[in-house]
Scaffold this motif. Structure first.
Motif, PDB file in Angstrom:
ATOM      1  N   LEU A  73      41.937  38.060  33.809  1.00  0.00           N
ATOM      2  CA  LEU A  73      43.499  38.031  33.951  1.00  0.00           C
ATOM      3  C   LEU A  73      44.193  36.762  33.760  1.00  0.00           C
ATOM      4  N   LYS A  74      43.451  35.719  33.109  1.00  0.00           N
ATOM      5  CA  LYS A  74      43.821  34.441  32.837  1.00  0.00           C
ATOM      6  C   LYS A  74      44.839  33.900  33.884  1.00  0.00           C
ATOM      7  N   CYS A  75      44.010  33.623  35.075  1.00  0.00           N
ATOM      8  CA  CYS A  75      44.555  33.071  36.366  1.00  0.00           C
ATOM      9  C   CYS A  75      43.534  32.328  37.115  1.00  0.00           C
ATOM     10  N   GLU A  76      44.017  31.515  37.984  1.00  0.00           N
ATOM     11  CA  GLU A  76      42.961  30.837  38.854  1.00  0.00           C
ATOM     12  C   GLU A  76      42.076  31.736  39.644  1.00  0.00           C
ATOM     13  N   PRO A  77      41.039  31.212  39.995  1.00  0.00           N
ATOM     14  CA  PRO A  77      39.949  32.059  40.834  1.00  0.00           C
ATOM     15  C   PRO A  77      40.499  32.161  42.309  1.00  0.00           C
ATOM     16  N   SER A  78      41.449  31.109  42.770  1.00  0.00           N
ATOM     17  CA  SER A  78      41.638  31.114  44.061  1.00  0.00           C
ATOM     18  C   SER A  78      42.954  32.050  44.417  1.00  0.00           C
ATOM     19  N   ASN A  79      43.528  32.385  43.181  1.00  0.00           N
ATOM     20  CA  ASN A  79      44.502  33.576  43.138  1.00  0.00           C
ATOM     21  C   ASN A  79      43.734  34.966  43.504  1.00  0.00           C
ATOM     22  N   VAL A  80      42.813  34.808  42.600  1.00  0.00           N
ATOM     23  CA  VAL A  80      41.986  36.217  42.936  1.00  0.00           C
ATOM     24  C   VAL A  80      41.424  36.384  44.073  1.00  0.00           C
ATOM     25  N   THR A  81      41.105  35.491  44.596  1.00  0.00           N
ATOM     26  CA  THR A  81      40.360  35.439  46.028  1.00  0.00           C
ATOM     27  C   THR A  81      41.625  36.162  47.132  1.00  0.00           C
ATOM     28  N   GLY A  82      42.838  35.442  46.936  1.00  0.00           N
ATOM     29  CA  GLY A  82      43.787  36.233  47.765  1.00  0.00           C
ATOM     30  C   GLY A  82      43.976  37.708  47.449  1.00  0.00           C
ATOM     31  N   ILE A  83      43.820  37.924  46.332  1.00  0.00           N
ATOM     32  CA  ILE A  83      44.259  39.357  45.920  1.00  0.00           C
ATOM     33  C   ILE A  83      42.893  40.423  46.558  1.00  0.00           C
ATOM     34  N   VAL A  84      42.093  39.722  46.242  1.00  0.00           N
ATOM     35  CA  VAL A  84      40.844  40.511  46.718  1.00  0.00           C
ATOM     36  C   VAL A  84      40.934  40.644  48.046  1.00  0.00           C
ATOM     37  N   ASP A  85      41.151  39.750  48.834  1.00  0.00           N
ATOM     38  CA  ASP A  85      41.188  39.607  50.476  1.00  0.00           C
ATOM     39  C   ASP A  85      41.825  40.738  50.690  1.00  0.00           C
ATOM     40  N   ARG A  86      43.484  40.831  50.239  1.00  0.00           N
ATOM     41  CA  ARG A  86      44.480  41.740  50.560  1.00  0.00           C
ATOM     42  C   ARG A  86      43.848  43.269  50.168  1.00  0.00           C
ATOM     43  N   LEU A  87      43.345  43.283  49.114  1.00  0.00           N
ATOM     44  CA  LEU A  87      42.680  44.661  48.811  1.00  0.00           C
ATOM     45  C   LEU A  87      41.491  45.040  49.730  1.00  0.00           C
ATOM     46  N   GLU A  88      40.860  44.092  50.151  1.00  0.00           N
ATOM     47  CA  GLU A  88      39.621  44.401  51.004  1.00  0.00           C
ATOM     48  C   GLU A  88      40.322  44.675  52.441  1.00  0.00           C
ATOM     49  N   ALA A  89      41.382  44.216  52.718  1.00  0.00           N
ATOM     50  CA  ALA A  89      41.876  44.553  53.895  1.00  0.00           C
ATOM     51  C   ALA A  89      42.628  45.920  53.998  1.00  0.00           C
ATOM     52  N   ARG A  90      42.795  46.496  52.892  1.00  0.00           N
ATOM     53  CA  ARG A  90      43.301  47.590  52.755  1.00  0.00           C
ATOM     54  C   ARG A  90      42.254  48.815  52.626  1.00  0.00           C
TER      55      ARG A  90
END
Length: 151
Positions: A73-90
């Motif tokens: 996605l050409k972004c920072e791993p820390s951004n991905v961690t937050g996105i995955v956290d939110r997807l995991e919570a759902r």
């Protein structure tokens, strides 16, 4: 803000890009913008952001570590961690150990995540409908040209 053609012709004494190239660049930009707009709308129907939908779409193809998602996605791993956290919570994504290296965690879609990713893909008419207007040979030619452009 004007078009790319306006910017090139206003900011340089003599345009170095020929008009056909400028037109192709503008058309590619328009296609990409329309695709992103439709993707955001489709994501919103599932109460997802565009970034969450893109991550879920990637993971529906194969589980992968955060670092690889960030590279794709050409972004920072820390951004991905937050996105995955939110997807995991759902309940759409889960983290699991990588069978090849148990020190590495893979993000993987749940069954609900796979259903959501499939529904998202099916709702993206913009990408599908214009391509359906092209013959199979034309789509193969376009694919080859795009692959060549990407190196």
């Amino acid at each position: 803000m004007g078009t790319l053609r306006d910017m090139v012709t206003q900011n340089s004494p003599a345009p170095r890009i020929d008009p056909l190239t400028l037109e192709v660049v503008e058309l590619i930009g328009t296609v990409v913008a329309r695709y992103h707009e439709e993707y955001e709308v489709a994501a919103g129907k599932h109460a997802l952001t565009g970034a969450q939908a893109r991550v879920l779409g990637l993971l529906s193809l194969e589980p992968m570590p955060m670092r690889r998602i960030a590279q794709k996605l050409k972004c920072e791993p820390s951004n991905v961690t937050g996105i995955v956290d939110r997807l995991e919570a759902r309940g759409l994504v889960e983290r699991r150990p990588d069978p090849a290296d148990r020190r590495v965690k893979l993000a993987a879609p749940t069954e609900e995540g796979l259903r959501t990713a499939r529904s998202l893909r099916e709702s993206l008419d913009f990408a599908r409908e214009p391509l359906a207007q092209l013959s199979r040979d034309e789509r193969e030619s376009l694919r080859g040209l795009l692959q060549r452009m990407l190196g």
